[in-house]
Write a protein that holds these residues in place. Structure first.
Motif, mmCIF file in Angstrom:
data_model
loop_
_atom_site.group_PDB
_atom_site.id
_atom_site.type_symbol
_atom_site.label_atom_id
_atom_site.label_comp_id
_atom_site.label_asym_id
_atom_site.label_seq_id
_atom_site.Cartn_x
_atom_site.Cartn_y
_atom_site.Cartn_z
ATOM 1 N N LEU A 269 79.997 68.558 47.310
ATOM 2 C CA LEU A 269 80.278 68.332 48.731
ATOM 3 C C LEU A 269 79.413 67.231 49.315
ATOM 4 O O LEU A 269 79.878 66.410 50.096
ATOM 5 N N LYS A 270 78.146 67.223 48.939
ATOM 6 C CA LYS A 270 77.243 66.205 49.470
ATOM 7 C C LYS A 270 77.667 64.805 49.027
ATOM 8 O O LYS A 270 77.666 63.867 49.829
ATOM 9 N N LEU A 271 78.048 64.675 47.754
ATOM 10 C CA LEU A 271 78.512 63.376 47.255
ATOM 11 C C LEU A 271 79.816 62.969 47.945
ATOM 12 O O LEU A 271 79.993 61.824 48.361
ATOM 13 N N PHE A 272 80.741 63.931 48.068
ATOM 14 C CA PHE A 272 82.029 63.672 48.711
ATOM 15 C C PHE A 272 81.846 63.286 50.181
ATOM 16 O O PHE A 272 82.455 62.334 50.666
ATOM 17 N N PHE B 31 74.611 57.741 37.510
ATOM 18 C CA PHE B 31 74.577 56.843 38.664
ATOM 19 C C PHE B 31 73.491 57.287 39.633
ATOM 20 O O PHE B 31 72.986 58.402 39.553
ATOM 21 N N GLU B 32 73.135 56.394 40.531
ATOM 22 C CA GLU B 32 72.151 56.696 41.560
ATOM 23 C C GLU B 32 72.857 56.769 42.899
ATOM 24 O O GLU B 32 73.854 56.081 43.133
ATOM 25 N N THR B 33 72.346 57.625 43.765
ATOM 26 C CA THR B 33 72.912 57.779 45.095
ATOM 27 C C THR B 33 71.795 58.095 46.080
ATOM 28 O O THR B 33 70.707 58.509 45.676
ATOM 29 N N ILE B 34 72.075 57.885 47.344
ATOM 30 C CA ILE B 34 71.097 58.147 48.399
ATOM 31 C C ILE B 34 71.671 59.223 49.317
ATOM 32 O O ILE B 34 72.861 59.202 49.641
ATOM 33 N N MET C 182 66.509 60.185 50.631
ATOM 34 C CA MET C 182 66.018 60.403 49.294
ATOM 35 C C MET C 182 66.997 59.773 48.306
ATOM 36 O O MET C 182 68.191 59.762 48.526
ATOM 37 N N LYS C 183 66.466 59.301 47.240
ATOM 38 C CA LYS C 183 67.286 58.695 46.197
ATOM 39 C C LYS C 183 67.373 59.667 45.019
ATOM 40 O O LYS C 183 66.373 60.285 44.646
ATOM 41 N N TYR C 184 68.574 59.802 44.462
ATOM 42 C CA TYR C 184 68.809 60.721 43.354
ATOM 43 C C TYR C 184 69.488 60.011 42.196
ATOM 44 O O TYR C 184 70.242 59.061 42.410
ATOM 45 N N LYS C 185 69.223 60.498 41.009
ATOM 46 C CA LYS C 185 69.918 60.044 39.812
ATOM 47 C C LYS C 185 70.785 61.218 39.353
ATOM 48 O O LYS C 185 70.271 62.304 39.099
ATOM 49 N N ILE C 186 72.071 60.988 39.263
ATOM 50 C CA ILE C 186 73.024 62.017 38.848
ATOM 51 C C ILE C 186 73.484 61.704 37.425
ATOM 52 O O ILE C 186 73.876 60.579 37.131
ATOM 53 N N THR C 187 73.420 62.709 36.571
ATOM 54 C CA THR C 187 73.852 62.565 35.185
ATOM 55 C C THR C 187 74.835 63.669 34.851
ATOM 56 O O THR C 187 74.565 64.839 35.125
ATOM 57 N N VAL C 188 75.965 63.288 34.277
ATOM 58 C CA VAL C 188 76.974 64.246 33.815
ATOM 59 C C VAL C 188 77.227 63.935 32.350
ATOM 60 O O VAL C 188 77.578 62.811 32.000
ATOM 61 N N GLU C 189 77.008 64.939 31.510
ATOM 62 C CA GLU C 189 77.198 64.746 30.080
ATOM 63 C C GLU C 189 78.205 65.746 29.542
ATOM 64 O O GLU C 189 78.194 66.910 29.929
ATOM 65 N N GLU C 190 79.031 65.269 28.662
ATOM 66 C CA GLU C 190 80.013 66.125 28.008
ATOM 67 C C GLU C 190 79.303 66.999 26.971
ATOM 68 O O GLU C 190 78.434 66.530 26.237
ATOM 69 N N LEU C 191 79.666 68.285 26.953
ATOM 70 C CA LEU C 191 79.151 69.188 25.917
ATOM 71 C C LEU C 191 80.300 69.606 25.010
ATOM 72 O O LEU C 191 81.386 69.935 25.482
ATOM 73 N N THR C 192 80.061 69.606 23.723
ATOM 74 C CA THR C 192 81.081 70.042 22.770
ATOM 75 C C THR C 192 81.116 71.566 22.727
ATOM 76 O O THR C 192 80.237 72.240 23.282
ATOM 77 N N LYS C 193 82.107 72.117 22.058
ATOM 78 C CA LYS C 193 82.201 73.574 21.921
ATOM 79 C C LYS C 193 80.974 74.150 21.230
ATOM 80 O O LYS C 193 80.599 75.287 21.455
ATOM 81 N N GLU C 194 80.359 73.357 20.382
ATOM 82 C CA GLU C 194 79.164 73.799 19.659
ATOM 83 C C GLU C 194 77.907 73.702 20.519
ATOM 84 O O GLU C 194 76.825 74.095 20.088
ATOM 85 N N GLY C 195 78.024 73.150 21.706
ATOM 86 C CA GLY C 195 76.876 73.015 22.589
ATOM 87 C C GLY C 195 76.105 71.717 22.427
ATOM 88 O O GLY C 195 75.059 71.537 23.035
ATOM 89 N N ASN C 196 76.621 70.825 21.596
ATOM 90 C CA ASN C 196 75.988 69.513 21.421
ATOM 91 C C ASN C 196 76.515 68.549 22.478
ATOM 92 O O ASN C 196 77.570 68.744 23.048
ATOM 93 N N PHE C 197 75.765 67.471 22.700
ATOM 94 C CA PHE C 197 76.225 66.452 23.630
ATOM 95 C C PHE C 197 77.334 65.632 22.981
ATOM 96 O O PHE C 197 77.222 65.211 21.836
ATOM 97 N N GLY C 198 78.408 65.424 23.743
ATOM 98 C CA GLY C 198 79.497 64.582 23.270
ATOM 99 C C GLY C 198 79.197 63.127 23.539
ATOM 100 O O GLY C 198 78.073 62.755 23.906
ATOM 101 N N GLU C 199 80.210 62.302 23.390
ATOM 102 C CA GLU C 199 80.021 60.855 23.565
ATOM 103 C C GLU C 199 80.118 60.415 25.017
ATOM 104 O O GLU C 199 79.603 59.363 25.379
ATOM 105 N N GLU C 200 80.771 61.199 25.854
ATOM 106 C CA GLU C 200 80.988 60.811 27.245
ATOM 107 C C GLU C 200 79.774 61.129 28.112
ATOM 108 O O GLU C 200 79.179 62.203 28.002
ATOM 109 N N LYS C 201 79.428 60.178 28.972
ATOM 110 C CA LYS C 201 78.291 60.368 29.867
ATOM 111 C C LYS C 201 78.486 59.497 31.103
ATOM 112 O O LYS C 201 78.843 58.325 30.997
ATOM 113 N N LEU C 202 78.265 60.083 32.263
ATOM 114 C CA LEU C 202 78.272 59.342 33.522
ATOM 115 C C LEU C 202 76.862 59.423 34.099
ATOM 116 O O LEU C 202 76.236 60.483 34.085
#
Length: 91
Positions: free
Chosen positions: A56-59, A23-26, A1-21
């Protein structure tokens, strides 16, 4: 299966920050099922279980792909033991 992984920074106020990762993985395993099985054990919080299962699965994918690198070669026997224990724990 193919997956899209998204990691987004959240500010203290709960808004999205500028940092975002992003990527796709199988994975030959269903990541949702892995997390679901782990959630059956009350010892972990839902956040911990999701982080543990996905992390763990990614690692594991990287370890198996790069198993000849000295860093992973030394870790592999111990990691295999850990995974056996985890799998018996989730049955």
């Amino acid at each position: 299966m193919k997956y899209k992984i998204t990691v987004e920074e959240l500010t203290k106020e709960g808004n999205f920050g500028e940092e975002k990762l992003e990527f796709e993985t199988i994975s030959h395993d269903n990541l949702f099922e892995i997390v679901k099985k782990l959630k059956e054990h009350p010892e972990f919080s839902n956040t911990d279980v999701t982080s543990l299962g996905i992390g763990l699965k990614l690692f594991t994918g990287v370890i198996l792909k790069e198993k000849e690198l000295p860093l992973f070669k030394n870790l592999l026997p111990h990691f295999k033991e850990f995974m056996k224990g985890l799998k018996s724990y989730t049955k």
